[in-house]
Motif scaffolding. Sequence first.
Motif, PDB file in Angstrom:
ATOM      1  N   GLY A   1     -14.705  -8.588  -5.646  1.00 64.15           N
ATOM      2  CA  GLY A   1     -13.956  -7.517  -4.992  1.00 64.15           C
ATOM      3  C   GLY A   1     -12.689  -6.889  -5.706  1.00 64.15           C
ATOM      4  O   GLY A   1     -12.604  -7.476  -6.915  1.00 64.15           O
ATOM      5  N   VAL A   2     -12.053  -6.137  -5.370  1.00 68.32           N
ATOM      6  CA  VAL A   2     -11.243  -5.284  -6.311  1.00 68.32           C
ATOM      7  C   VAL A   2      -9.703  -6.203  -5.978  1.00 68.32           C
ATOM      8  O   VAL A   2      -9.861  -7.118  -5.222  1.00 68.32           O
ATOM      9  N   SER A   3      -8.710  -5.908  -6.837  1.00 68.51           N
ATOM     10  CA  SER A   3      -7.430  -6.430  -6.840  1.00 68.51           C
ATOM     11  C   SER A   3      -7.164  -6.414  -5.143  1.00 68.51           C
ATOM     12  O   SER A   3      -6.920  -5.194  -4.529  1.00 68.51           O
TER      13      SER A   3
ATOM     14  N   GLU B   1      -6.330   0.832   2.845  1.00 70.67           N
ATOM     15  CA  GLU B   1      -5.078   0.711   3.160  1.00 70.67           C
ATOM     16  C   GLU B   1      -4.584  -0.675   3.419  1.00 70.67           C
ATOM     17  O   GLU B   1      -3.469  -1.145   3.052  1.00 70.67           O
ATOM     18  N   VAL B   2      -5.567  -1.889   3.618  1.00 73.64           N
ATOM     19  CA  VAL B   2      -5.102  -3.174   3.566  1.00 73.64           C
ATOM     20  C   VAL B   2      -4.847  -3.471   1.985  1.00 73.64           C
ATOM     21  O   VAL B   2      -3.891  -4.421   1.921  1.00 73.64           O
ATOM     22  N   LEU B   3      -5.600  -3.262   1.309  1.00 76.27           N
ATOM     23  CA  LEU B   3      -5.586  -3.437  -0.151  1.00 76.27           C
ATOM     24  C   LEU B   3      -4.162  -2.756  -0.679  1.00 76.27           C
ATOM     25  O   LEU B   3      -3.532  -3.663  -1.363  1.00 76.27           O
ATOM     26  N   ARG B   4      -3.918  -1.602  -0.301  1.00 77.19           N
ATOM     27  CA  ARG B   4      -2.811  -0.966  -0.863  1.00 77.19           C
ATOM     28  C   ARG B   4      -1.352  -1.779  -0.258  1.00 77.19           C
ATOM     29  O   ARG B   4      -0.471  -2.071  -1.003  1.00 77.19           O
ATOM     30  N   SER B   5      -1.413  -2.142   1.156  1.00 75.83           N
ATOM     31  CA  SER B   5      -0.545  -2.964   1.605  1.00 75.83           C
ATOM     32  C   SER B   5      -0.361  -4.247   0.879  1.00 75.83           C
ATOM     33  O   SER B   5       0.873  -4.714   0.629  1.00 75.83           O
TER      34      SER B   5
ATOM     35  N   ARG C   1       2.860  -7.712  -3.387  1.00 74.60           N
ATOM     36  CA  ARG C   1       2.401  -8.749  -4.492  1.00 74.60           C
ATOM     37  C   ARG C   1       3.474  -8.699  -5.223  1.00 74.60           C
ATOM     38  O   ARG C   1       4.022  -7.740  -5.962  1.00 74.60           O
ATOM     39  N   GLN C   2       3.943  -9.928  -5.811  1.00 73.16           N
ATOM     40  CA  GLN C   2       4.977 -10.346  -6.791  1.00 73.16           C
ATOM     41  C   GLN C   2       4.475 -11.053  -7.882  1.00 73.16           C
ATOM     42  O   GLN C   2       3.483 -11.800  -8.072  1.00 73.16           O
ATOM     43  N   GLY C   3       4.831 -10.579  -9.087  1.00 71.38           N
ATOM     44  CA  GLY C   3       4.605 -11.194 -10.253  1.00 71.38           C
ATOM     45  C   GLY C   3       3.190 -11.257 -10.923  1.00 71.38           C
ATOM     46  O   GLY C   3       2.687 -12.024 -11.505  1.00 71.38           O
ATOM     47  N   SER C   4       2.432 -10.129 -10.368  1.00 70.74           N
ATOM     48  CA  SER C   4       1.071  -9.877 -10.972  1.00 70.74           C
ATOM     49  C   SER C   4       1.169  -8.536 -11.939  1.00 70.74           C
ATOM     50  O   SER C   4       1.733  -7.609 -11.320  1.00 70.74           O
ATOM     51  N   TYR C   5       0.008  -8.467 -12.714  1.00 69.36           N
ATOM     52  CA  TYR C   5      -0.148  -7.377 -13.481  1.00 69.36           C
ATOM     53  C   TYR C   5      -0.857  -6.429 -12.808  1.00 69.36           C
ATOM     54  O   TYR C   5      -0.939  -5.288 -12.929  1.00 69.36           O
ATOM     55  N   ALA C   6      -1.606  -6.827 -11.708  1.00 72.19           N
ATOM     56  CA  ALA C   6      -2.453  -6.048 -11.039  1.00 72.19           C
ATOM     57  C   ALA C   6      -1.665  -5.492  -9.795  1.00 72.19           C
ATOM     58  O   ALA C   6      -1.569  -5.893  -8.532  1.00 72.19           O
ATOM     59  N   LYS C   7      -1.088  -4.265  -9.923  1.00 73.44           N
ATOM     60  CA  LYS C   7      -0.237  -3.652  -8.959  1.00 73.44           C
ATOM     61  C   LYS C   7      -0.844  -2.417  -8.299  1.00 73.44           C
ATOM     62  O   LYS C   7      -2.167  -2.117  -8.689  1.00 73.44           O
ATOM     63  N   VAL C   8      -0.327  -1.975  -7.381  1.00 75.73           N
ATOM     64  CA  VAL C   8      -1.054  -1.112  -6.484  1.00 75.73           C
ATOM     65  C   VAL C   8      -1.443   0.458  -7.392  1.00 75.73           C
ATOM     66  O   VAL C   8      -2.470   0.893  -7.073  1.00 75.73           O
ATOM     67  N   SER C   9      -0.891   0.441  -8.587  1.00 78.23           N
ATOM     68  CA  SER C   9      -1.119   1.864  -9.330  1.00 78.23           C
ATOM     69  C   SER C   9      -2.647   1.465  -9.947  1.00 78.23           C
ATOM     70  O   SER C   9      -3.316   2.311  -9.959  1.00 78.23           O
ATOM     71  N   LEU C  10      -3.263   0.288  -9.899  1.00 78.52           N
ATOM     72  CA  LEU C  10      -4.468  -0.097 -10.275  1.00 78.52           C
ATOM     73  C   LEU C  10      -5.811   0.041  -9.243  1.00 78.52           C
ATOM     74  O   LEU C  10      -6.721   0.535  -9.700  1.00 78.52           O
ATOM     75  N   LEU C  11      -5.296   0.159  -8.215  1.00 77.73           N
ATOM     76  CA  LEU C  11      -6.076   0.206  -7.066  1.00 77.73           C
ATOM     77  C   LEU C  11      -6.914   1.358  -7.322  1.00 77.73           C
ATOM     78  O   LEU C  11      -8.372   1.377  -6.891  1.00 77.73           O
ATOM     79  N   PRO C  12      -6.603   2.710  -7.398  1.00 78.07           N
ATOM     80  CA  PRO C  12      -7.555   3.880  -7.393  1.00 78.07           C
ATOM     81  C   PRO C  12      -8.695   3.415  -8.590  1.00 78.07           C
ATOM     82  O   PRO C  12      -9.898   3.975  -8.327  1.00 78.07           O
TER      83      PRO C  12
ATOM     84  N   LEU D   1     -23.599 -11.656  -0.550  1.00 77.81           N
ATOM     85  CA  LEU D   1     -22.993 -11.600   0.790  1.00 77.81           C
ATOM     86  C   LEU D   1     -21.768 -10.890   0.961  1.00 77.81           C
ATOM     87  O   LEU D   1     -21.113 -10.737   0.219  1.00 77.81           O
ATOM     88  N   THR D   2     -21.662 -10.125   2.199  1.00 74.50           N
ATOM     89  CA  THR D   2     -20.670  -9.344   2.387  1.00 74.50           C
ATOM     90  C   THR D   2     -19.670  -9.755   3.548  1.00 74.50           C
ATOM     91  O   THR D   2     -20.223 -10.072   4.700  1.00 74.50           O
ATOM     92  N   VAL D   3     -18.516  -9.963   3.244  1.00 68.88           N
ATOM     93  CA  VAL D   3     -17.395 -10.588   4.230  1.00 68.88           C
ATOM     94  C   VAL D   3     -16.710  -9.423   4.411  1.00 68.88           C
ATOM     95  O   VAL D   3     -15.829  -8.911   3.596  1.00 68.88           O
ATOM     96  N   HIS D   4     -16.614  -8.862   5.642  1.00 70.55           N
ATOM     97  CA  HIS D   4     -15.768  -7.645   6.092  1.00 70.55           C
ATOM     98  C   HIS D   4     -14.505  -8.197   6.302  1.00 70.55           C
ATOM     99  O   HIS D   4     -14.344  -9.035   7.550  1.00 70.55           O
ATOM    100  N   VAL D   5     -13.373  -7.754   5.899  1.00 68.00           N
ATOM    101  CA  VAL D   5     -12.077  -8.519   6.149  1.00 68.00           C
ATOM    102  C   VAL D   5     -11.337  -7.405   7.014  1.00 68.00           C
ATOM    103  O   VAL D   5     -11.189  -6.091   6.425  1.00 68.00           O
ATOM    104  N   LYS D   6     -10.803  -7.728   7.841  1.00 70.85           N
ATOM    105  CA  LYS D   6      -9.809  -6.925   8.863  1.00 70.85           C
ATOM    106  C   LYS D   6      -8.640  -7.083   8.365  1.00 70.85           C
ATOM    107  O   LYS D   6      -8.078  -8.020   7.674  1.00 70.85           O
ATOM    108  N   ALA D   7      -7.808  -5.719   8.732  1.00 76.40           N
ATOM    109  CA  ALA D   7      -6.386  -5.865   8.468  1.00 76.40           C
ATOM    110  C   ALA D   7      -5.601  -7.457   9.190  1.00 76.40           C
ATOM    111  O   ALA D   7      -5.946  -7.542  10.152  1.00 76.40           O
TER     112      ALA D   7
END
Length: 162
Positions: A2-4, A100-104, A109-120, A135-141
Amino acid sequence: MGVSGSGKTTLGRGLSAHYGFPFLDADDFHTPEAKAKMASGEGLTDADRAPWLARLKTALDESAAKSGGVVLACSALKSSYRTTLGGPQTGFVFLDVPPEVLRSRLEERQGSYAKVSLLPSQLATLEEPDAGDALTVHVKADEDAGLVLADALRQLDALSGR
């Protein structure tokens, strides 16, 4: 997979503990140059990812040969990446998380190179797997990580006939 910010590391550690297999985090296999590129908000290209995927495949094969199995937390965003990493005994669990959950999560997140700017770029690169490919796990907020793990285990058990 999955994405960051989707919870790959948390789920991977849970699956590793449950099954007793070693845990690998694909983030540990990025070069300092790749991490710097991502930290600047620039997504990796297929050319950037190719040697990383090769290192991951080698580590997967070696670890599985030693221990009989391994759990890897990896973005595996494209079908071709999953093909590179896959094999006859390989399965994928896709963490499907609302943007929107990923963005939040990434904003907090602290100390990671994968910041919100990478999400798009991550979302643009993501090729969601078909039902037969993962298999897909649908994660809710605000869903508890234990519930995500329980859902993944339930699906894995059903797949293996347990």
